[in-house]
Design an enzyme around this catalytic site. Structure first.
Site, short mmCIF file in Angstrom:
data_model
loop_
_atom_site.label_atom_id
_atom_site.label_comp_id
_atom_site.label_asym_id
_atom_site.label_seq_id
_atom_site.Cartn_x
_atom_site.Cartn_y
_atom_site.Cartn_z
N ARG A 128 -6.78 3.36 -3.63
CA ARG A 128 -5.31 3.33 -3.53
C ARG A 128 -4.92 3.71 -2.11
O ARG A 128 -5.31 4.76 -1.62
CB ARG A 128 -4.68 4.32 -4.53
N GLU A 145 -2.52 8.00 3.54
CA GLU A 145 -3.96 8.17 3.39
C GLU A 145 -4.51 7.03 2.55
O GLU A 145 -3.77 6.27 1.93
CB GLU A 145 -4.30 9.51 2.72
N ASN A 147 -7.17 6.52 -0.57
CA ASN A 147 -7.95 7.24 -1.60
C ASN A 147 -9.11 6.38 -2.08
O ASN A 147 -8.90 5.24 -2.50
CB ASN A 147 -7.05 7.55 -2.80
N SER A 152 -5.26 8.01 -8.83
CA SER A 152 -4.64 8.19 -10.15
C SER A 152 -3.31 7.44 -10.29
O SER A 152 -2.81 6.84 -9.35
CB SER A 152 -4.44 9.68 -10.42
N LYS A 309 -10.29 12.27 5.55
CA LYS A 309 -9.21 12.22 6.54
C LYS A 309 -9.79 11.97 7.94
O LYS A 309 -9.17 11.32 8.78
CB LYS A 309 -8.43 13.53 6.53
N LYS A 367 -4.14 18.39 8.64
CA LYS A 367 -4.85 18.08 7.38
C LYS A 367 -6.33 18.46 7.43
O LYS A 367 -7.05 18.00 8.31
CB LYS A 367 -4.77 16.57 7.10
N GLU A 371 -8.86 16.51 -0.74
CA GLU A 371 -8.07 15.57 -1.55
C GLU A 371 -7.38 16.35 -2.65
O GLU A 371 -7.76 17.47 -2.96
CB GLU A 371 -9.01 14.56 -2.22
N GLY A 372 -6.38 15.73 -3.23
CA GLY A 372 -5.81 16.30 -4.44
C GLY A 372 -4.49 17.02 -4.24
O GLY A 372 -3.91 17.53 -5.18
N ARG A 455 5.73 7.07 -6.18
CA ARG A 455 5.82 8.49 -6.51
C ARG A 455 6.91 9.05 -5.63
O ARG A 455 6.93 8.81 -4.42
CB ARG A 455 4.47 9.11 -6.16
#
Ligand code: ADP
Ligand code: MG
Length: 481
Positions: A128, A145, A147, A152, A309, A367, A371-372, A455
């Site tokens: 993604r 970024e 993924n 998700s 990253k 950064k 992740e997450g 989102r």
């Protein structure tokens, strides 16, 4: 600087009585169609509550949406090539590996598996790519970024537009639905798992989802299982934590991963992307065993490393994209979606980046290799961290990124336990485009764009993780500006 605002799909605010009525409908729709999550405070497997969502689809420029969709295959291929370029990965990650234990552990597995001989040359990517619009730059999309693991919200984002359409119709605005793009992320992502299963080609083999100890975002995982089972009744899916994989799996003499006397064909990670998911050596051993096996991994460990990253930053360096995509127009199109990305290595450019960030921290995001959500630093925290790390090798594990300033949209965020009616708030939206790729170093079998997610978070929140409770799921409403 004041941020520009996009016009909402219908004039807001709604009259209070109307608003309360449609929110009740929307919540019931959400609960009955899997726009849900488990309750973090009062966890029970007997109930789900609504996932936070935006009541009406949020405006997004059609041209930029289409651009993101069109670029996805190129980005899939780019990441696939990066993951298979050992020298690039090693060179890019070398400084971070010395100070970041988590990335170093992943890297060590990769090195070990390569030395032993790779048992499965195919990798499955369910990727993604995430974007914010850069308002000072004419609302052009900029990549936040990329993924490569546990991407998700493919499932919930596929369920949600029907709720938004229902609400628009209830408000007498059904004619607007034509501006909501179709989203088939769920079936698209599942088609990748099925295709990998078929390429594996062992009758009676199974698929294994690697899950957290407790899955709050359960809808977003179970729908994949339901979808696969519906399309391919022959595929049995297991859900196991890394600890259970340590306990219950083994490698046979053909390096097949065995679970319950069955061969595992595909391993799909919905966990394993952050240090807390490896509380002991057992989890690392489980990860190694899976990597050593013939199972097709989603992602394989080199895909995961390509999603760091640090790699994102290295790809923004002059000449890097051209190395993978050639010197033509394609590299230019990808470069266009990059915003300023800077290494903090101990060299001239690293020093310049530190100076730049200390002089005007508000312009940047700092950064780490994580992740997450919830790991980045902003504003005063950047200054503090850089002053602390300035002379420490630790800083090489971070990248500095120009802060993107997205345009505002207005909307109602509906949260579990939130106020009814919710206030009309200033929001910003982050678009994610899903991609599927399957291939080996020498051959790509499949590469496609399969859907999107939107989102949306409060305009003044730094981050908008939905699972973390900051963001809300949304659907795009395409604007012709
Ligand atoms: P993670 O891997 O933790 O999801 P991200 O790079 O996606 O890391 O950052 C998390 C969130 O922080 C993003 O979803 C976005 O809301 C915000 N963010 C990240 N980078 C930027 C940026 N350059 N400008 C503005 N916001 C950003
Ligand atoms: Mg993110």
């Amino acid at each position: 600087m004041s941020q520009a605002r996009f016009t909402s799909c219908i004039p807001l605010p709604l009259e209070e009585k109307t608003l309360v009525g449609v929110i009740e409908k929307a919540k019931d729709w959400a609960l009955m169609h899997g726009v849900g999550m488990r309750d973090k405070k009062n966890f029970t497997k007997d109930a789900i509550q609504i996932a936070p969502f935006v009541l009406l689809p949020s405006p997004f420029p059609r041209t930029e949406f289409n651009k993101a969709v069109e670029l996805q295959q190129v980005l899939n291929e780019l990441m696939h090539k990066v993951a298979h370029n050992d020298d690039f990965l090693e060179h890019t990650l070398q400084n971070a590996l010395q100070v970041d234990e988590f990335t170093a552990n992943l890297y060590e597995i990769w090195v070990k598996v390569r030395k032993e001989g790779i048992a499965q040359t195919l990798s499955l990517g369910l990727f993604r790519s995430d974007y914010l619009m850069q308002q000072p730059d004419g609302n052009k999309i900029k990549q936040v970024e990329f993924n490569t693991i546990a991407s998700s919200f493919g499932a919930i984002s596929s369920n949600l537009p029907a709720m938004n359409r229902y609400i628009l119709r209830q408000l007498g605005c059904g004619d607007l639905i034509k501006n909501m793009p179709e989203n088939k992320a769920l079936s698209g992502l599942c088609s990748g798992i099925i295709e990998a299963y078929d390429l594996f080609g062992v009758p009676g083999s199974v698929a294994l989802f690697v899950v957290e100890e407790v899955s709050y975002n359960i809808c977003d995982q179970r729908f994949h299982e339901f979808e696969i089972s519906e399309t391919r009744p022959d595929i049995i899916i297991y859900r196991k934590t890394l600890n259970e994989i340590f306990e219950e799996t083994s490698l046979n003499d053909k390096k097949q991963l065995m679970l319950d006397d069955k061969v595992v064909a595909v391993v799909y990670y919905r966990s394993g992307y952050e240090p807390a998911q490896y509380p002991s050596q057992r989890e690392w051993d489980a990860r190694l065993r899976v990597e050593q096996s013939t199972a097709i991994k989603c992602p394989s460990i080199h895909y995961q490393l390509a999603g760091t990253k640090k790699v994102q930053q290295a790809l923004a360096a002059p000449g890097a994209l051209e190395q993978f995509l050639g010197a033509g127009a394609i590299s230019g199109r990808v470069r266009d979606i990059f915003t300023g990305l800077y290494s903090l290595d101990f060299d001239d450019s690293g020093e310049r980046a530190v100076e730049m960030a200390l002089a005007d921290a508000e312009r940047f995001v700092l950064k780490p290799q994580r992740e997450g959500g919830g790991n980045n630093l902003y504003g005063a925290d950047i200054r503090e961290a850089l002053l602390r790390m300035r002379h420490s090798r630790e800083r090489a594990a971070y990248i500095l990124m120009e802060r993107i300033l997205p345009p505002l949209v207005s909307g109602y965020v509906v949260r579990p336990g939130g106020p009814v009616p919710p206030p009309l708030t200033d929001l910003v939206s982050e678009l994610g485009i899903f991609g599927v790729i399957i291939g080996s170093k020498d051959k790509i079998y499949s590469n496609r764009q399969v859907g999107h997610m939107l989102r949306t978070k409060l305009a003044d929140a730094n981050e908008g993780g939905v699972a973390a409770g900051l963001g809300a799921l949304d659907s795009p409403y395409l604007l012709d500006l």
